[in-house]
Design a protein around this motif. Structure first.
Motif, short mmCIF file in Angstrom:
data_model
loop_
_atom_site.label_atom_id
_atom_site.label_comp_id
_atom_site.label_asym_id
_atom_site.label_seq_id
_atom_site.Cartn_x
_atom_site.Cartn_y
_atom_site.Cartn_z
N ILE A 264 52.68 28.31 57.81
CA ILE A 264 53.45 27.94 56.90
C ILE A 264 53.55 26.22 57.63
CG2 ILE A 264 54.36 29.80 55.21
CD1 ILE A 264 56.50 29.72 57.48
N GLN A 442 60.86 20.00 63.87
CA GLN A 442 62.29 19.17 64.13
C GLN A 442 62.43 19.44 62.23
OE1 GLN A 442 62.30 15.82 65.92
NE2 GLN A 442 64.30 16.39 67.03
N PRO A 443 63.53 19.59 61.68
CA PRO A 443 64.61 20.10 62.49
C PRO A 443 64.99 20.98 62.78
CG PRO A 443 64.82 20.33 59.93
CD PRO A 443 63.58 20.11 60.04
N ARG A 445 63.26 25.34 63.87
CA ARG A 445 61.36 26.07 64.93
C ARG A 445 60.80 26.83 63.00
NH1 ARG A 445 63.48 29.66 62.65
NH2 ARG A 445 63.64 31.40 63.58
N ARG A 447 59.00 30.69 63.07
CA ARG A 447 58.60 31.24 64.05
C ARG A 447 57.77 32.10 63.50
NH1 ARG A 447 63.09 35.77 66.25
NH2 ARG A 447 63.47 36.00 63.92
N ARG B 149 73.19 34.68 66.90
CA ARG B 149 72.00 34.74 67.03
C ARG B 149 70.57 34.60 66.27
NH1 ARG B 149 66.64 36.13 68.33
NH2 ARG B 149 67.60 37.96 70.47
N GLN B 153 68.57 34.08 63.31
CA GLN B 153 66.91 33.47 63.13
C GLN B 153 66.46 34.13 61.87
OE1 GLN B 153 65.82 32.47 65.42
NE2 GLN B 153 65.90 32.20 67.14
N GLY B 154 67.45 35.07 61.52
CA GLY B 154 67.09 35.97 60.38
C GLY B 154 66.59 35.14 59.42
N LEU B 156 66.87 31.87 59.30
CA LEU B 156 65.79 30.38 59.62
C LEU B 156 65.22 31.19 58.88
CD1 LEU B 156 67.38 28.40 62.29
CD2 LEU B 156 67.25 27.88 60.16
N ASP B 157 64.49 32.48 59.68
CA ASP B 157 63.15 33.14 58.96
C ASP B 157 62.94 33.04 57.44
OD1 ASP B 157 62.12 33.19 61.46
OD2 ASP B 157 62.83 35.21 61.93
N TRP B 160 62.51 29.08 55.57
CA TRP B 160 61.12 29.44 55.78
C TRP B 160 60.62 29.47 54.53
CZ3 TRP B 160 59.56 25.02 57.15
CH2 TRP B 160 59.87 24.22 58.35
N LYS B 161 60.38 30.89 54.94
CA LYS B 161 59.54 31.46 53.70
C LYS B 161 59.66 30.74 52.28
CE LYS B 161 58.55 35.84 56.48
NZ LYS B 161 58.96 36.99 56.53
N LYS B 168 64.40 19.27 54.80
CA LYS B 168 65.85 18.92 55.13
C LYS B 168 66.49 18.50 55.69
CE LYS B 168 68.01 21.36 51.80
NZ LYS B 168 67.19 21.73 50.93
N ALA B 170 67.97 17.62 59.63
CA ALA B 170 68.79 18.24 60.69
C ALA B 170 70.12 18.94 60.47
CB ALA B 170 69.32 17.50 61.89
N THR B 173 69.94 20.86 57.48
CA THR B 173 69.86 22.61 58.15
C THR B 173 70.75 22.76 58.77
OG1 THR B 173 67.56 21.03 58.21
CG2 THR B 173 68.03 23.39 59.33
N ILE B 423 74.55 28.20 70.99
CA ILE B 423 74.55 28.39 69.99
C ILE B 423 75.49 28.45 69.76
CG2 ILE B 423 73.05 30.03 67.72
CD1 ILE B 423 70.57 30.44 69.51
N GLU B 437 70.27 17.56 66.08
CA GLU B 437 68.97 17.43 66.16
C GLU B 437 68.79 18.48 67.72
OE1 GLU B 437 67.73 13.97 66.48
OE2 GLU B 437 67.63 13.99 64.65
N LEU B 440 69.90 22.40 67.23
CA LEU B 440 68.82 22.76 66.42
C LEU B 440 67.87 22.97 67.18
CD1 LEU B 440 68.99 20.95 63.25
CD2 LEU B 440 69.45 23.21 63.16
N LEU B 441 66.64 22.91 68.04
CA LEU B 441 65.97 23.08 69.58
C LEU B 441 66.52 24.45 70.18
CD1 LEU B 441 65.20 19.69 70.37
CD2 LEU B 441 64.00 20.99 68.99
N LEU B 443 67.33 26.99 68.29
CA LEU B 443 67.63 28.09 67.48
C LEU B 443 66.33 28.90 67.70
CD1 LEU B 443 69.87 27.01 64.73
CD2 LEU B 443 70.14 29.19 65.83
#
Lengths: 477, 443
Positions: A264, A442-443, A445, A447, B149, B153-154, B156-157, B160-161, B168, B170, B173, B423, B437, B440-441, B443
């Motif tokens: 993606i 950015q903004p 990551r 995975r 965390r 993470q979940g 954000l994953d 993204w999907k 968005k 920073a 987000t 975090i 910013e 966010l790095l 994560l």
């Protein structure tokens, strides 16, 4: 110290780009006397490092079991490094190397406890296939007379564009040896001491690497040189090295299928572009070889051989080249998250380099090695991969450290579940997850999870790659 | 509650001839699952991050003096020391009793009360110099912060999907993440901004501030003494002069001792190295215990003792890359040095953390340079670990098999623990755009 090129097997100092055809014969001796007679004969044909061979080159390496079978005495055998003596498939070595789960030796084609013992490896490099076949046939003709069994014959394949099977240019980054070739004209800080790769010379610590030895009264013909720091014993390791050989099968279709399905990556025109971008993030270079640090957004073929870059200042957070990418793991250069500065990172990293001499094997999925053609090629069920081969003066400090702490370790660079995306061991077990790849961005990551293992071990062993005098000595036992 | 990370060491001498039976008790706890066994379920300890139980073998000091077998229990904990003792005695009562039955000074034939066990533990507690790679994080917080965390993470994953992160900024987000966390009742604790207590700051930096004030003040008074001879300036001169004189004297005496011919230790056999390293079977963290006598000479004991006294003042600034915790202590009247460490990955990599860095090699020399067989030092910090071969040989020769060790949060590396804290700190912290910013790095 003067480098003794006439005694060093040429493969250590040269990658033999001019000899594109190569093969490795894995042998077992059945009669020590006959095997030594073969070695006597062969020792005169071994190619030294004085000048680049034009037609072919011949090299020889021994396993611990091989040396034992040929009659090297116990004291000398004991003087070899512990990792060499234990062999690649000893239980703890498997853990260190990540040869577990899909990589477990129980499924190997050769090497390891479930297959025939290995004693020797004969390595032949030639200018073309007919020359290789002729040199190999000549040797093979002697195998039966000397009661040698060929356990396996490993051929190699030069792929278009100097690529490996996934479709990326390989072998761009190599350490430069101090005082040799290119290294003769470079300042010390850009080169690596010979002792990191060749026994009998000083290493990073200004010390001589541990080297196998022979008592003086066991070398009555005076074949071997004395040890540099102990003249009461002979140096069996002088001008030799330890050689690591690992056959890694690559599942090219599974690799690209996963990428096409999961990628993606933003900014890509279509799914194929997204897949190529993600694959490049995993490698750390574009298919041409151009480093992501220098060209983060698109492939730049003019940079295909570029190896002049660092990470600490250029890409500390992995926004160009992900922290867990293959090239950052195998050579972190000046960036280790555990260190406080580029200089301290470099100081650590330089102690763990290896000299690679591997070659691809098996037919390419697509002869052109064009990336888009590779992505869309149907599965052909052909066996292909990499015959990984490297030299190190200290197996545990160099090869095993790199493989263990950088390639395999799923916490490398502050990650949580990321082993090397290309050659790491990917699994989920007892709360441990190692099959994720993180692309820093950015903004925030992205995975990629549930990543199959794209490379799988098929065989391997640790070898002693002696100097030519040492081969003559072993043949004289 | 204090969130400073401390080390506790309890030392008890083993009764003659009882080593094997004691070892069997320790092995049983380890083999039955160190976190969840009947004798000492270490997993129930809420104050404890790490614990090691090791038998120190009988040895001979360089002067021929016999050094007895001992049992050392070493824990690392956060919170009040009294609470840690109490919890140890509660959770480990049965295991302690079984183990201490084979030790001197333990009078109970049947299991004592928790209070009695507590008193026994306190009586046998000894001083140690402790290092930690993570500070201000309790056992509970380490778990919570990892849970936080993982939840983010979940989220954000999934985002993204779903494409909800596309385009968005920073700040946007982070707002989405904050909103997500606010909607999770089990993460309610994380919505309160993180604050470190001033008391904890004082606990960590207080001793250094006091030392600095004493030495700095006495230096100033010594300078004033040149112009004015008063009682106060005289005391200042005495303190500063005394300190300077002590350090100089120690250094000179050590230098004289350093010029003694170096005595190598016999390198361990391959079998011994295998016996040690093959116990490193954990994919994230492993441990090592190194115990050995010091080099010959009284000054070694004194200099090492002085160093181990001084190091804790600077502990907030020490750094060993892959180490969760480590400690050094002297036993047998200072004649033996004990070192234990819990680190990421394997000991081969860990050993290189010291010798591959010039700076850390110098620090290493200050302590390990006194150990028998360690390469010769010069003025306490020079040489030593630069001789990599001798250094590695000495470490392996002095390494001991640890009978029992426990680690909490087994899947977290040292960088993970600290990153999880960052975090949590940044989630609802007061951050500007650049800081968001950077956050966010993580994560």
């Amino acid at each position: 110290m003067q480098i003794e090129k006439e005694d060093i097997q040429g493969l250590i100092l040269r990658g033999y780009k001019g000899l594109p055809s190569a093969s490795y014969a894995v042998l077992k001796c059945n009669d020590p006397a006959k095997a030594k007679a073969y070695l006597q004969d062969l020792s005169h044909q071994i190619t030294n490092a004085v000048s680049a061979p034009k037609d072919y080159a011949m090299h020889l390496a021994f396993t611990y079991e091989g040396l034992k079978f040929l009659g090297l005495n116990d004291k000398s055998l004991y003087s070899f490094s512990q990792q060499f003596k234990e062999g690649m498939t000893e239980a703890h070595r498997r853990f260190i190397l990540g040869d577990t789960e899909d990589n477990a030796p129980s499924s190997w084609d050769w090497g390891g406890p479930d297959n025939d013992a290995i004693h020797l490896m004969l390595l032949i490099y030639a200018k073309d296939q007919p020359t290789l076949d002729q040199a190999y046939d000549e040797q093979k003709g002697k195998f039966s007379a000397h009661d040698l069994t060929e356990i396996t014959y490993l051929s190699t394949q030069l792929l278009n564009g100097e690529k490996e099977h996934f479709g990326f240019r390989d072998g761009v980054s190599q350490p430069i040896l101090r005082g040799v070739g290119k290294g003769a004209n470079l300042p010390d800080e850009k080169t690596i001491p010979l002792g990191e790769f060749i026994l009998g010379y000083q290493n990073w610590y200004n010390q001589y690497p541990d080297s196998p030895e022979v008592e003086i009264n066991n070398d009555l013909e005076n074949i071997l040189p004395n040890k540099a720091h102990n003249s009461s014993v002979k140096d069996l390791g002088k001008n030799g090295s330890y050689m690591v050989f690992r056959q890694l099968s690559q599942n090219v279709c599974a690799f690209w299928e996963y990428l096409k399905k999961e990628a993606i990556e933003p900014g890509a025109a279509d799914q194929e572009e997204a897949a190529i971008k993600l694959a490049s993030k995993m490698v750390g270079r574009w298919p041409s070889g151009a480093p992501l640090v220098k060209s983060p957004d698109k492939d730049e073929p003019s940079l295909s051989h570029d190896n002049d870059f660092l990470f600490w200042n250029e890409d500390k957070h992995g926004l160009k080249c992900p922290l867990g990418s293959h090239i950052r793991r195998t050579n972190p250069r000046d960036w280790l998250l555990t260190e406080k500065s580029a200089l301290e990172s470099q100081e650590m990293v330089q102690k763990h380099r290896i000299l690679r001499r591997g070659r691809a094997y098996g037919p390419p999925l697509v002869a052109s090695m064009d990336t888009k053609a590779l992505i869309n090629a149907p599965e052909d069920n052909q066996e292909r991969g990499l015959h990984f081969l490297c030299f190190a003066g200290d197996i545990i400090r160099q090869f095993e450290f790199m493989q263990n702490a950088w390639v395999k370790f799923h916490k490398f660079g502050g990650t949580y579940e990321d082993s090397d995306p290309l050659i790491g061991t990917h699994y989920k077990k007892d709360g441990i997850v190692t099959d994720t790849f993180t692309v820093q961005a950015q903004p925030v990551r992205r995975r990629y999870q549930n990543m199959p293992q794209f490379s799988k071990m098929k065989g391997g062993e640790y070898f002693f790659f002696p100097g030519i005098k040492a081969i003559k000595y072993i043949a004289s036992l | 509650m204090s969130t400073i990370h401390y080390g506790l060491t309890i030392s008890v001498r083993i009764r003659p001839g009882k080593r094997d039976t004691l070892e069997a008790v320790l092995n049983k706890i380890q083999d039955d699952g160190v976190a969840e066994n009947d004798l000492f379920p270490f997993g129930q300890l809420s104050t404890t991050h790490f614990a090691t139980w090791v038998i120190v073998p009988e040895e001979e000091a360089p002067n021929g003096r016999k050094l007895h077998e001992q049992l050392l229990l070493m824990t690392s904990y956060t919170g009040a020391r009294a609470k840690h003792f109490d919890e140890l005695a509660h959770v480990g009562l049965k295991g302690f009793h079984e183990a201490f039955l084979h030790c001197e000074g333990y009078q109970f034939q049947s299991s004592p009360s928790v209070d009695e066990m507590c008193r026994f533990l306190k009586k046998h507690a000894i001083r140690n110099t402790f290092y930690t790679g993570f500070q201000y994080i309790t056992h509970e917080q380490a778990g919570q912060e990892n849970q936080l965390r993982e939840a983010i993470q979940g989220f954000l994953d999934q985002a993204w999907k779903n494409g909800t992160l596309a385009d968005k900024s920073a700040l946007e987000t982070r707002s989405m993440i904050q909103q997500f966390v606010e909607n999770q009742p089990e993460l309610a604790w994380a919505t309160k901004p993180y604050k470190r207590s001033f008391n904890d700051f004082l606990r960590l930096f207080g001793p250094l501030i006091v030392l600095g004030v004493i030495l700095g003040g006495s230096l100033i008074l010594s300078i004033i003494f040149i112009f004015t001879h008063t009682l106060v300036t005289t005391i200042g001169l005495a303190i500063f002069g005394g300190f300077l004189l002590t350090v100089s004297l120690l250094l000179v005496l050590l230098r004289i001792n350093e010029s003694n011919p170096h005595v190598d230790v016999a390198p361990p056999t391959d079998e011994r190295i295998y016996e040690i390293t093959s116990k490193e079977i954990y994919p994230v963290k492993n441990e090592m215990t190194v115990i050995g006598t010091l080099k010959k000479g009284f000054i070694r004991r004194v200099f090492l003792g002085f160093t181990l006294w001084l190091v804790p003042f600077f502990r907030a600034f020490s750094y060993i890359p892959t180490v969760h915790t480590a400690r050094w202590l002297q036993i047998d009247g200072g004649r033996r040095l004990v070192f234990i460490a819990y680190f990421d990955n394997t000991s081969e990599g860990y050993a290189h953390d010291f010798v591959d860095s010039t700076k850390r090699t110098r620090n290493l020399n200050l302590i390990f340079g006194h150990g028998k067989g360690f390469p010769a030092t010069k003025w306490a910090v020079g040489g030593g670990g630069k001789d990599r071969k001798r250094y590695i040989t000495a470490v392996r020769a002095s390494q001991k098999i640890t009978q029992l060790w426990y680690s909490s949060h087994n899947t977290l590396g040292i960088l993970n623990l600290n990153n999880n804290r960052d975090i949590r700190k940044g989630l609802f912290g007061d951050l500007d755009k650049a800081q968001v910013e950077e956050w966010l790095l993580k994560l």
